[in-house]
Write a protein that holds these residues in place. Sequence first.
Motif, PDB file in Angstrom:
ATOM      1  N   GLY A  44       0.785  -1.230   0.000  1.00 22.35           N
ATOM      2  CA  GLY A  44       0.000   0.000   0.000  1.00 22.35           C
ATOM      3  C   GLY A  44       0.812   1.273   0.000  1.00 22.35           C
ATOM      4  O   GLY A  44       0.242   2.369   0.027  1.00 22.35           O
ATOM      5  N   LYS A  45       2.136   1.176  -0.052  1.00 23.40           N
ATOM      6  CA  LYS A  45       2.984   2.367  -0.020  1.00 23.40           C
ATOM      7  C   LYS A  45       3.794   2.477  -1.307  1.00 23.40           C
ATOM      8  O   LYS A  45       4.067   1.485  -1.972  1.00 23.40           O
ATOM      9  CB  LYS A  45       3.936   2.300   1.181  1.00 23.40           C
ATOM     10  N   ARG A  46       4.160   3.724  -1.639  1.00 20.36           N
ATOM     11  CA  ARG A  46       4.954   3.945  -2.839  1.00 20.36           C
ATOM     12  C   ARG A  46       6.308   3.243  -2.711  1.00 20.36           C
ATOM     13  O   ARG A  46       6.775   2.946  -1.605  1.00 20.36           O
ATOM     14  CB  ARG A  46       5.169   5.444  -3.077  1.00 20.36           C
ATOM     15  N   CYS A  47       6.935   2.998  -3.846  1.00 16.26           N
ATOM     16  CA  CYS A  47       8.239   2.332  -3.842  1.00 16.26           C
ATOM     17  C   CYS A  47       9.168   3.017  -4.825  1.00 16.26           C
ATOM     18  O   CYS A  47       8.728   3.832  -5.650  1.00 16.26           O
ATOM     19  CB  CYS A  47       8.085   0.850  -4.187  1.00 16.26           C
ATOM     20  N   GLU A  48      10.428   2.695  -4.723  1.00 17.14           N
ATOM     21  CA  GLU A  48      11.432   3.151  -5.679  1.00 17.14           C
ATOM     22  C   GLU A  48      11.833   1.979  -6.568  1.00 17.14           C
ATOM     23  O   GLU A  48      11.564   0.818  -6.251  1.00 17.14           O
ATOM     24  CB  GLU A  48      12.664   3.689  -4.942  1.00 17.14           C
ATOM     25  N   VAL A  49      12.500   2.314  -7.664  1.00 17.09           N
ATOM     26  CA  VAL A  49      12.970   1.262  -8.575  1.00 17.09           C
ATOM     27  C   VAL A  49      13.833   0.252  -7.833  1.00 17.09           C
ATOM     28  O   VAL A  49      13.754  -0.956  -8.074  1.00 17.09           O
ATOM     29  CB  VAL A  49      13.761   1.892  -9.745  1.00 17.09           C
ATOM     30  N   SER A  50      14.647   0.735  -6.904  1.00 18.71           N
ATOM     31  CA  SER A  50      15.620  -0.114  -6.215  1.00 18.71           C
ATOM     32  C   SER A  50      15.079  -0.777  -4.952  1.00 18.71           C
ATOM     33  O   SER A  50      15.827  -1.462  -4.252  1.00 18.71           O
ATOM     34  CB  SER A  50      16.850   0.720  -5.848  1.00 18.71           C
ATOM     35  N   THR A  51      13.794  -0.608  -4.653  1.00 21.16           N
ATOM     36  CA  THR A  51      13.232  -1.206  -3.444  1.00 21.16           C
ATOM     37  C   THR A  51      13.371  -2.729  -3.489  1.00 21.16           C
ATOM     38  O   THR A  51      13.014  -3.368  -4.478  1.00 21.16           O
ATOM     39  CB  THR A  51      11.745  -0.833  -3.288  1.00 21.16           C
ATOM     40  N   GLN A  52      13.905  -3.300  -2.416  1.00 20.02           N
ATOM     41  CA  GLN A  52      14.081  -4.746  -2.329  1.00 20.02           C
ATOM     42  C   GLN A  52      12.817  -5.397  -1.768  1.00 20.02           C
ATOM     43  O   GLN A  52      12.242  -4.898  -0.804  1.00 20.02           O
ATOM     44  CB  GLN A  52      15.261  -5.072  -1.412  1.00 20.02           C
ATOM     45  N   LEU A  53      12.429  -6.497  -2.383  1.00 16.99           N
ATOM     46  CA  LEU A  53      11.226  -7.200  -1.958  1.00 16.99           C
ATOM     47  C   LEU A  53      11.537  -8.167  -0.819  1.00 16.99           C
ATOM     48  O   LEU A  53      12.589  -8.813  -0.802  1.00 16.99           O
ATOM     49  CB  LEU A  53      10.626  -7.968  -3.127  1.00 16.99           C
ATOM     50  N   SER A  54      10.588  -8.274   0.111  1.00 16.90           N
ATOM     51  CA  SER A  54      10.687  -9.222   1.223  1.00 16.90           C
ATOM     52  C   SER A  54       9.553 -10.225   1.128  1.00 16.90           C
ATOM     53  O   SER A  54       8.471  -9.922   0.585  1.00 16.90           O
ATOM     54  CB  SER A  54      10.615  -8.486   2.571  1.00 16.90           C
ATOM     55  N   GLU A  55       9.788 -11.422   1.667  1.00 11.67           N
ATOM     56  CA  GLU A  55       8.742 -12.443   1.642  1.00 11.67           C
ATOM     57  C   GLU A  55       7.508 -11.930   2.390  1.00 11.67           C
ATOM     58  O   GLU A  55       7.620 -11.362   3.472  1.00 11.67           O
ATOM     59  CB  GLU A  55       9.241 -13.733   2.270  1.00 11.67           C
ATOM     60  N   GLY A  56       6.351 -12.130   1.778  1.00  8.55           N
ATOM     61  CA  GLY A  56       5.102 -11.667   2.378  1.00  8.55           C
ATOM     62  C   GLY A  56       4.634 -10.328   1.864  1.00  8.55           C
ATOM     63  O   GLY A  56       3.474  -9.942   2.100  1.00  8.55           O
ATOM     64  N   ASP A  57       5.507  -9.570   1.179  1.00 13.04           N
ATOM     65  CA  ASP A  57       5.085  -8.292   0.604  1.00 13.04           C
ATOM     66  C   ASP A  57       3.960  -8.503  -0.405  1.00 13.04           C
ATOM     67  O   ASP A  57       3.878  -9.554  -1.066  1.00 13.04           O
ATOM     68  CB  ASP A  57       6.253  -7.608  -0.114  1.00 13.04           C
ATOM     69  N   VAL A  58       3.109  -7.489  -0.530  1.00 15.11           N
ATOM     70  CA  VAL A  58       2.070  -7.486  -1.552  1.00 15.11           C
ATOM     71  C   VAL A  58       2.378  -6.351  -2.525  1.00 15.11           C
ATOM     72  O   VAL A  58       2.475  -5.183  -2.136  1.00 15.11           O
ATOM     73  CB  VAL A  58       0.670  -7.283  -0.945  1.00 15.11           C
ATOM     74  N   VAL A  59       2.568  -6.707  -3.799  1.00 11.85           N
ATOM     75  CA  VAL A  59       2.867  -5.732  -4.841  1.00 11.85           C
ATOM     76  C   VAL A  59       1.603  -5.521  -5.674  1.00 11.85           C
ATOM     77  O   VAL A  59       1.055  -6.484  -6.221  1.00 11.85           O
ATOM     78  CB  VAL A  59       4.026  -6.210  -5.736  1.00 11.85           C
ATOM     79  N   ARG A  60       1.159  -4.279  -5.750  1.00  8.25           N
ATOM     80  CA  ARG A  60      -0.005  -3.938  -6.581  1.00  8.25           C
ATOM     81  C   ARG A  60       0.450  -3.019  -7.705  1.00  8.25           C
ATOM     82  O   ARG A  60       1.133  -2.018  -7.470  1.00  8.25           O
ATOM     83  CB  ARG A  60      -1.093  -3.266  -5.745  1.00  8.25           C
ATOM     84  N   ILE A  61       0.032  -3.368  -8.910  1.00  5.46           N
ATOM     85  CA  ILE A  61       0.413  -2.609 -10.097  1.00  5.46           C
ATOM     86  C   ILE A  61      -0.868  -2.111 -10.755  1.00  5.46           C
ATOM     87  O   ILE A  61      -1.689  -2.908 -11.236  1.00  5.46           O
ATOM     88  CB  ILE A  61       1.221  -3.486 -11.078  1.00  5.46           C
ATOM     89  N   TYR A  62      -1.048  -0.806 -10.762  1.00  2.00           N
ATOM     90  CA  TYR A  62      -2.263  -0.200 -11.306  1.00  2.00           C
ATOM     91  C   TYR A  62      -2.010   0.110 -12.779  1.00  2.00           C
ATOM     92  O   TYR A  62      -1.447   1.140 -13.150  1.00  2.00           O
ATOM     93  CB  TYR A  62      -2.624   1.053 -10.515  1.00  2.00           C
TER      94      TYR A  62
END
Length: 317
Positions: A44-62
């Motif tokens: 639910g929060k903005r991210c940067e190109v370099s943001t590292q993903l963690s297990e359990g994260d939810v990525v939403r692409i509008y």
Amino acid sequence: MVEFKIGSNDCGQRVDKFITKALPDLPKSMMYRLIRKKDIKINGKRCEVSTQLSEGDVVRIYVSDSFAAEKKADMSFLSVPAEIDAVYEDENILIVNKPVGIDSHPGSNYSADTLIDRIRHYLYNKGEYAPDSENSFSPALCSRLDRNTSGLVTAAKNAAALREVNAAIRSGSLRKIYHCVLISRPPKDEDIITAYHFKDTQHNTVVISDEYRDGYKEIRTGYKVLSERRGLVLAEITLFTGRTHQIRAHMAHIGCALLGDGKYGNIAVNKRNGVFRQALCAYALRFELPSDSPLAYLNDKEIHAPRPDFEEQLQLG
């Protein structure tokens, strides 16, 4: 909008790398624009190109429906045989003995039957690889061998193992040991030789120089003479760097080309001995990982391939 739940094989990578794999039809320029406009969010929060993903994260692409279609699982590996020669296997890695005549990966001269597809089919049959449940990962090779080179190739069953083995290769913590037949005796019984390597991609060949030149990279190759018969030398080679055709080109550079090598070797000697592919085998792997590595349990193992057929054919060893 499309949503992804980040699993164990997705974490540890940058969000842009993940999206490129998960939505291959989404143009990269559009993906970067979506990130800038805050239309790609993590938890639910903005991210940067370099943001590292963690297990359990939810990525939403509008994104519009035309780009939101998730990639279909590629099941083409099921068309190749599942037979492999497994030399070592655990829950993280699989080490196989690659035969001569099979490509490690699909290449410019695409072969429908490749080692990586055989491995994927093998793991699929075991229930250890389920393409439909993966967002961005499939079992992958950590190294490759030329089509006409036999021997050990390491595959990673999960993303964490892939990162760990690749890091070990880069740092020199994974020693690759080869057996080969040379057409002449090296200057010493045992040595580590250094030179500079340039890859000519247009002609798929390399050039070796004793002096540094622009665009050349340093190589280090260790050799040890094991036996000798009828002017042919069985040698053990240890790679301290891993460049294209390094063993073949470096040994030829010092006047000790590999028997059977049609690119860097001696055609007349090859014909005289009836050997027409390089007598080279990735014979052993030795792990020297840091004690805090999750794969440190491999440090007490030295994994060997079966004795290469050229050793028996030439009665060497």
